[in-house]
Write an enzyme that holds these catalytic residues in place. Structure first.
Site, PDB file in Angstrom:
ATOM      1  N   GLU A  84      31.134  43.253 -90.084  1.00 35.07           N
ATOM      2  CA  GLU A  84      31.210  43.226 -88.502  1.00 35.07           C
ATOM      3  C   GLU A  84      30.195  42.345 -87.943  1.00 35.07           C
ATOM      4  N   SER A  85      30.462  41.440 -87.183  1.00 33.48           N
ATOM      5  CA  SER A  85      29.240  40.293 -86.968  1.00 33.48           C
ATOM      6  C   SER A  85      29.107  40.058 -85.508  1.00 33.48           C
ATOM      7  N   THR A 130      21.449  37.612 -91.982  1.00 36.88           N
ATOM      8  CA  THR A 130      20.978  36.980 -90.773  1.00 36.88           C
ATOM      9  C   THR A 130      19.566  36.889 -90.501  1.00 36.88           C
ATOM     10  N   ASP A 131      19.315  36.228 -89.638  1.00 38.19           N
ATOM     11  CA  ASP A 131      17.816  36.112 -89.385  1.00 38.19           C
ATOM     12  C   ASP A 131      17.679  37.379 -88.071  1.00 38.19           C
ATOM     13  N   GLU A 132      18.786  37.796 -87.688  1.00 39.10           N
ATOM     14  CA  GLU A 132      18.569  39.073 -86.737  1.00 39.10           C
ATOM     15  C   GLU A 132      17.640  40.264 -87.425  1.00 39.10           C
ATOM     16  N   TYR A 155      23.952  46.048 -85.021  1.00 37.85           N
ATOM     17  CA  TYR A 155      24.330  45.084 -86.089  1.00 37.85           C
ATOM     18  C   TYR A 155      23.147  44.764 -86.737  1.00 37.85           C
ATOM     19  N   SER A 156      22.140  44.565 -86.055  1.00 33.43           N
ATOM     20  CA  SER A 156      21.115  43.955 -86.855  1.00 33.43           C
ATOM     21  C   SER A 156      20.628  45.010 -87.893  1.00 33.43           C
ATOM     22  N   LYS A 159      22.697  45.089 -90.629  1.00 31.91           N
ATOM     23  CA  LYS A 159      22.586  43.995 -91.840  1.00 31.91           C
ATOM     24  C   LYS A 159      21.239  44.183 -92.408  1.00 31.91           C
ATOM     25  N   LEU A 195      28.913  33.000 -77.983  1.00 31.50           N
ATOM     26  CA  LEU A 195      28.639  32.077 -76.946  1.00 31.50           C
ATOM     27  C   LEU A 195      29.334  30.826 -77.024  1.00 31.50           C
ATOM     28  N   ARG A 219      18.074  30.622 -79.194  1.00 32.36           N
ATOM     29  CA  ARG A 219      18.640  30.702 -80.438  1.00 32.36           C
ATOM     30  C   ARG A 219      18.518  29.416 -80.994  1.00 32.36           C
ATOM     31  N   ARG A 286      22.508  41.833 -71.938  1.00 30.52           N
ATOM     32  CA  ARG A 286      22.730  42.827 -73.122  1.00 30.52           C
ATOM     33  C   ARG A 286      21.615  43.758 -73.337  1.00 30.52           C
ATOM     34  N   PRO A 287      21.890  44.847 -73.642  1.00 30.60           N
ATOM     35  CA  PRO A 287      20.913  45.878 -73.905  1.00 30.60           C
ATOM     36  C   PRO A 287      20.253  45.292 -75.331  1.00 30.60           C
ATOM     37  N   TYR A 346      33.971  42.086 -69.846  1.00 33.86           N
ATOM     38  CA  TYR A 346      33.383  41.199 -68.617  1.00 33.86           C
ATOM     39  C   TYR A 346      34.116  41.604 -67.317  1.00 33.86           C
TER      40      TYR A 346
HETATM   41  P1  NAD Z   1      33.300  36.998 -88.778  1.00 30.01           P
HETATM   42  O1  NAD Z   1      33.150  38.205 -88.058  1.00 30.01           O
HETATM   43  O2  NAD Z   1      33.853  35.615 -88.070  1.00 30.01           O
HETATM   44  O3  NAD Z   1      34.189  37.103 -90.272  1.00 30.01           O
HETATM   45  C1  NAD Z   1      33.905  38.725 -90.946  1.00 30.01           C
HETATM   46  C2  NAD Z   1      35.200  38.551 -91.896  1.00 30.01           C
HETATM   47  O4  NAD Z   1      34.951  39.767 -92.673  1.00 30.01           O
HETATM   48  C3  NAD Z   1      36.343  38.697 -91.052  1.00 30.01           C
HETATM   49  O5  NAD Z   1      37.168  37.729 -91.832  1.00 30.01           O
HETATM   50  C4  NAD Z   1      36.899  40.036 -91.290  1.00 30.01           C
HETATM   51  O6  NAD Z   1      38.566  40.032 -91.473  1.00 30.01           O
HETATM   52  C5  NAD Z   1      36.226  40.362 -92.669  1.00 30.01           C
HETATM   53  N1  NAD Z   1      35.853  41.735 -92.597  1.00 30.01           N
HETATM   54  C6  NAD Z   1      35.373  42.692 -91.885  1.00 30.01           C
HETATM   55  N2  NAD Z   1      35.424  43.931 -92.174  1.00 30.01           N
HETATM   56  C7  NAD Z   1      35.957  43.860 -93.464  1.00 30.01           C
HETATM   57  C8  NAD Z   1      36.210  45.061 -94.480  1.00 30.01           C
HETATM   58  N3  NAD Z   1      36.014  46.382 -94.230  1.00 30.01           N
HETATM   59  N4  NAD Z   1      36.643  44.751 -95.648  1.00 30.01           N
HETATM   60  C9  NAD Z   1      36.890  43.207 -95.911  1.00 30.01           C
HETATM   61  N5  NAD Z   1      36.724  42.280 -95.123  1.00 30.01           N
HETATM   62  C10 NAD Z   1      36.114  42.742 -93.765  1.00 30.01           C
HETATM   63  O7  NAD Z   1      31.821  36.737 -89.305  1.00 30.01           O
HETATM   64  P2  NAD Z   1      30.957  35.425 -89.486  1.00 30.01           P
HETATM   65  O8  NAD Z   1      30.326  35.022 -88.352  1.00 30.01           O
HETATM   66  O9  NAD Z   1      31.589  34.469 -90.412  1.00 30.01           O
HETATM   67  O10 NAD Z   1      29.909  35.902 -90.434  1.00 30.01           O
HETATM   68  C11 NAD Z   1      30.065  36.183 -91.847  1.00 30.01           C
HETATM   69  C12 NAD Z   1      28.481  36.713 -92.519  1.00 30.01           C
HETATM   70  O11 NAD Z   1      27.558  35.941 -92.151  1.00 30.01           O
HETATM   71  C13 NAD Z   1      28.356  37.966 -92.012  1.00 30.01           C
HETATM   72  O12 NAD Z   1      27.717  38.760 -92.999  1.00 30.01           O
HETATM   73  C14 NAD Z   1      27.284  37.797 -90.781  1.00 30.01           C
HETATM   74  O13 NAD Z   1      26.509  38.794 -90.783  1.00 30.01           O
HETATM   75  C15 NAD Z   1      26.563  36.737 -91.513  1.00 30.01           C
HETATM   76  N6  NAD Z   1      25.829  35.750 -90.639  1.00 30.01           N
HETATM   77  C16 NAD Z   1      26.782  35.301 -89.501  1.00 30.01           C
HETATM   78  C17 NAD Z   1      26.029  34.364 -88.585  1.00 30.01           C
HETATM   79  C18 NAD Z   1      26.818  33.709 -87.504  1.00 30.01           C
HETATM   80  O14 NAD Z   1      25.990  32.983 -86.818  1.00 30.01           O
HETATM   81  N7  NAD Z   1      28.032  33.838 -87.297  1.00 30.01           N
HETATM   82  C19 NAD Z   1      24.630  33.796 -89.021  1.00 30.01           C
HETATM   83  C20 NAD Z   1      24.073  34.681 -89.968  1.00 30.01           C
HETATM   84  C21 NAD Z   1      24.485  35.440 -90.879  1.00 30.01           C
HETATM   85  O1  DAU Z   2      21.277  34.755 -85.504  1.00 30.86           O
HETATM   86  C1  DAU Z   2      22.468  34.951 -86.345  1.00 30.86           C
HETATM   87  C2  DAU Z   2      23.370  35.686 -85.647  1.00 30.86           C
HETATM   88  O2  DAU Z   2      24.046  34.840 -84.354  1.00 30.86           O
HETATM   89  C3  DAU Z   2      24.479  36.342 -86.398  1.00 30.86           C
HETATM   90  O3  DAU Z   2      23.793  37.321 -87.111  1.00 30.86           O
HETATM   91  C4  DAU Z   2      25.647  37.001 -85.565  1.00 30.86           C
HETATM   92  O4  DAU Z   2      26.688  37.476 -86.336  1.00 30.86           O
HETATM   93  C5  DAU Z   2      26.010  36.061 -84.643  1.00 30.86           C
HETATM   94  O5  DAU Z   2      27.093  36.611 -83.932  1.00 30.86           O
HETATM   95  C6  DAU Z   2      25.004  35.529 -83.826  1.00 30.86           C
HETATM   96  O6  DAU Z   2      24.247  36.673 -82.822  1.00 30.86           O
HETATM   97  P1  DAU Z   2      23.870  36.207 -81.405  1.00 30.86           P
HETATM   98  O7  DAU Z   2      24.098  37.626 -80.681  1.00 30.86           O
HETATM   99  O8  DAU Z   2      22.819  35.528 -81.095  1.00 30.86           O
HETATM  100  O9  DAU Z   2      25.153  35.367 -80.856  1.00 30.86           O
HETATM  101  P2  DAU Z   2      26.191  35.365 -79.536  1.00 30.86           P
HETATM  102  O10 DAU Z   2      26.828  34.149 -79.778  1.00 30.86           O
HETATM  103  O11 DAU Z   2      26.918  36.537 -79.209  1.00 30.86           O
HETATM  104  O12 DAU Z   2      25.178  35.214 -78.424  1.00 30.86           O
HETATM  105  C7  DAU Z   2      24.199  34.202 -78.474  1.00 30.86           C
HETATM  106  C8  DAU Z   2      23.357  34.116 -77.216  1.00 30.86           C
HETATM  107  O13 DAU Z   2      24.035  34.093 -75.975  1.00 30.86           O
HETATM  108  C9  DAU Z   2      22.619  35.481 -77.062  1.00 30.86           C
HETATM  109  O14 DAU Z   2      21.409  35.276 -76.588  1.00 30.86           O
HETATM  110  C10 DAU Z   2      23.448  36.048 -76.165  1.00 30.86           C
HETATM  111  C11 DAU Z   2      24.014  35.082 -75.257  1.00 30.86           C
HETATM  112  N1  DAU Z   2      25.505  35.622 -74.623  1.00 30.86           N
HETATM  113  C12 DAU Z   2      26.250  35.680 -75.573  1.00 30.86           C
HETATM  114  C13 DAU Z   2      27.751  35.778 -75.001  1.00 30.86           C
HETATM  115  C14 DAU Z   2      28.764  36.200 -75.995  1.00 30.86           C
HETATM  116  C15 DAU Z   2      25.596  35.197 -73.359  1.00 30.86           C
HETATM  117  O15 DAU Z   2      24.679  34.857 -72.668  1.00 30.86           O
HETATM  118  N2  DAU Z   2      26.663  35.287 -72.826  1.00 30.86           N
HETATM  119  C16 DAU Z   2      27.952  35.668 -73.643  1.00 30.86           C
HETATM  120  O16 DAU Z   2      29.011  35.900 -73.065  1.00 30.86           O
END
Ligand code: NAD
Ligand code: DAU
Length: 347
Positions: A84-85, A130-132, A155-156, A159, A195, A219, A286-287, A346
């Site tokens: 869950e991401s 993740t860096d989070e 989430y973080s 992770k 975002l 970010r 965001r809290p 929203y």
């Molecule tokens: P995403 O939410 O787009 O994809 C997650 C995938 O995992 C989906 O295909 C979902 O169906 C699958 N999944 C979820 N629960 C599952 C379960 N119980 N069993 C099997 N499959 C399941 O996520 P993403 O953004 O592609 O991130 C992928 C990985 O990279 C995550 O571990 C996330 O923490 C990490 N990550 C993401 C970012 C980012 O910016 N998106 C940055 C750093 C690290």
């Molecule tokens: O840093 C890596 C992480 O980046 C990953 O581990 C996460 O899976 C990924 O979702 C992402 O997390 P963020 O919380 O940084 O990403 P998000 O796109 O949700 O938000 C980016 C920034 O924008 C954050 O400061 C919150 C802000 N934001 C986000 C949304 C969705 C807004 O201002 N408005 C919005 O509607």
């Protein structure tokens, strides 16, 4: 070489699968994905018929199922992305993050341990994180591999916990593991709850662009294909037991990024310059919102020779072009479940 990629139907996972299926034809790539709201097999339609690619629908939270799957296929390497991401969803429902991100990861670790026995030759459990996990930075400084863990969102925290279990299985059972912690990815197939794709979608439909708080949160953005290349290099050259930070050296305050997106979109959609910026709407913060993330990626550059290949300007234009030419994809993922969630967050 049988490689299991978990979460391969998601955003980053689909780019990882495509890279491994096309660049490593001698490997057999298995994509295990539960197809949650974030999983979308159409992300992989171009490679789904490749002879070295197999999709398995399954849930990593189901321990006995995972044990059976590993006994059946005897995977050599696991690249674990399933999670869950989304931070905002974790604030609404922390327990589902505990289940998938922590219990799911431990189920996979247990399955590796039981099928690999004591012989770890050519075996690897590669955990994508993740860096989070490092928490929030002040005005300056960068996260290094030595930064202490200090997660602030459910989430973080989930992770961070999964990273600790991965490390613990290495220390306790010698399981061959490697971890990478990456900054914010962007690019094609990014689910429009995050975002950048959310703003692209809303600009197309001339809907408000929700910016949390004062918009000054920062970010470090990396093009998703550069992350997939980094994952390929860590999977092949990473040292067992090590952590690698991956980032774009590309910090943006949210408000500046949203304004840049507005300007590029106005140009692409032949709208009057400045018109999309009128959609920017500051909303409740965001809290527990982390102020700033920024990665020191010098270790992976020095040791494995990786660095980002795409500039932010190029990556953003490629991304916007992709969304504009894939209106069906956006339409499909913004229907149903996502719309209900969107209204709740929203309205
Ligand atoms: P995403 O939410 O787009 O994809 C997650 C995938 O995992 C989906 O295909 C979902 O169906 C699958 N999944 C979820 N629960 C599952 C379960 N119980 N069993 C099997 N499959 C399941 O996520 P993403 O953004 O592609 O991130 C992928 C990985 O990279 C995550 O571990 C996330 O923490 C990490 N990550 C993401 C970012 C980012 O910016 N998106 C940055 C750093 C690290
Ligand atoms: O840093 C890596 C992480 O980046 C990953 O581990 C996460 O899976 C990924 O979702 C992402 O997390 P963020 O919380 O940084 O990403 P998000 O796109 O949700 O938000 C980016 C920034 O924008 C954050 O400061 C919150 C802000 N934001 C986000 C949304 C969705 C807004 O201002 N408005 C919005 O509607």
């Amino acid at each position: 070489m049988k490689i299991l990629v978990t979460g391969g139907a998601g955003f980053i996972g689909s780019h990882v699968i495509r890279r491994f299926v096309t660049n490593h034809p001698s490997y057999t790539i298995y994509n295990l994905d539960a197809l949650t709201y974030a999983g979308n097999l159409s992300n992989l339609s171009d490679i789904e018929k490749a002879p070295n690619y197999h999709f398995i629908k399954g849930d990593i939270t189901d321990g006995p199922y995972i044990e059976n799957l590993f006994s059946k296929y005897a995977f050599d390497k696991v690249i674990h992305l399933a999670a869950e991401s989304h931070v905002d969803r974790s604030i609404e429902d922390p327990l589902s993050f505990v289940k998938t991100n922590i219990i799911g990861t431990v189920n996979l670790l247990n399955a590796c341990k039981s099928i690999w026995g004591e012989d770890y030759t050519n075996k690897l459990f590669y955990h994508i994180s993740t860096d989070e996990v490092y928490g929030s930075l002040g005005e300056d400084g960068l996260f290094t591999e030595e930064s202490s863990y200090d997660p602030n969102s459910p989430y973080s925290a989930s992770k961070a916990s999964s990273d600790h279990f991965v490390r613990a299985y290495h220390e306790t059972y010698n399981l061959p593991v490697v971890i990478s912690n990456c900054s914010n990815n962007y690019g094609p197939n990014h689910f429009p709850e995050k975002l950048i794709p959310l703003c692209i979608n809303n600009i197309i439909h001339q809907k408000p662009l929700p910016v949390y708080g004062d918009g000054k949160y920062t970010r470090d953005w990396l093009y998703v294909i550069d992350h997939a290349i980094a994952i390929d290099q860590v999977a092949h050259k990473g040292v067992v037991g090590e952590t690698y930070n991956i980032g774009g050296y590309n910090e943006w305050q949210n408000i500046d990024l949203v304004k840049l997106l507005c300007d590029i979109m106005d140009e692409k959609l032949s709208r009057k310059q400045g018109s999309s910026q009128n959609l920017i709407t500051f909303i409740k913060d965001r809290p527990g919102h982390d102020k700033r993330y920024a990665i020191d990626a010098s270790k992976i550059t020095k040791e494995l020779g990786w660095k980002p290949s795409v500039t932010f300007e190029e990556g953003l234009r490629l991304t916007i072009d992709w969304y504009l030419s894939n209106a069906d994809w956006l339409e499909n993922v913004t229907s149903g479940n996502y719309l209900e969630y969107y209204k709740k967050m929203y309205s």
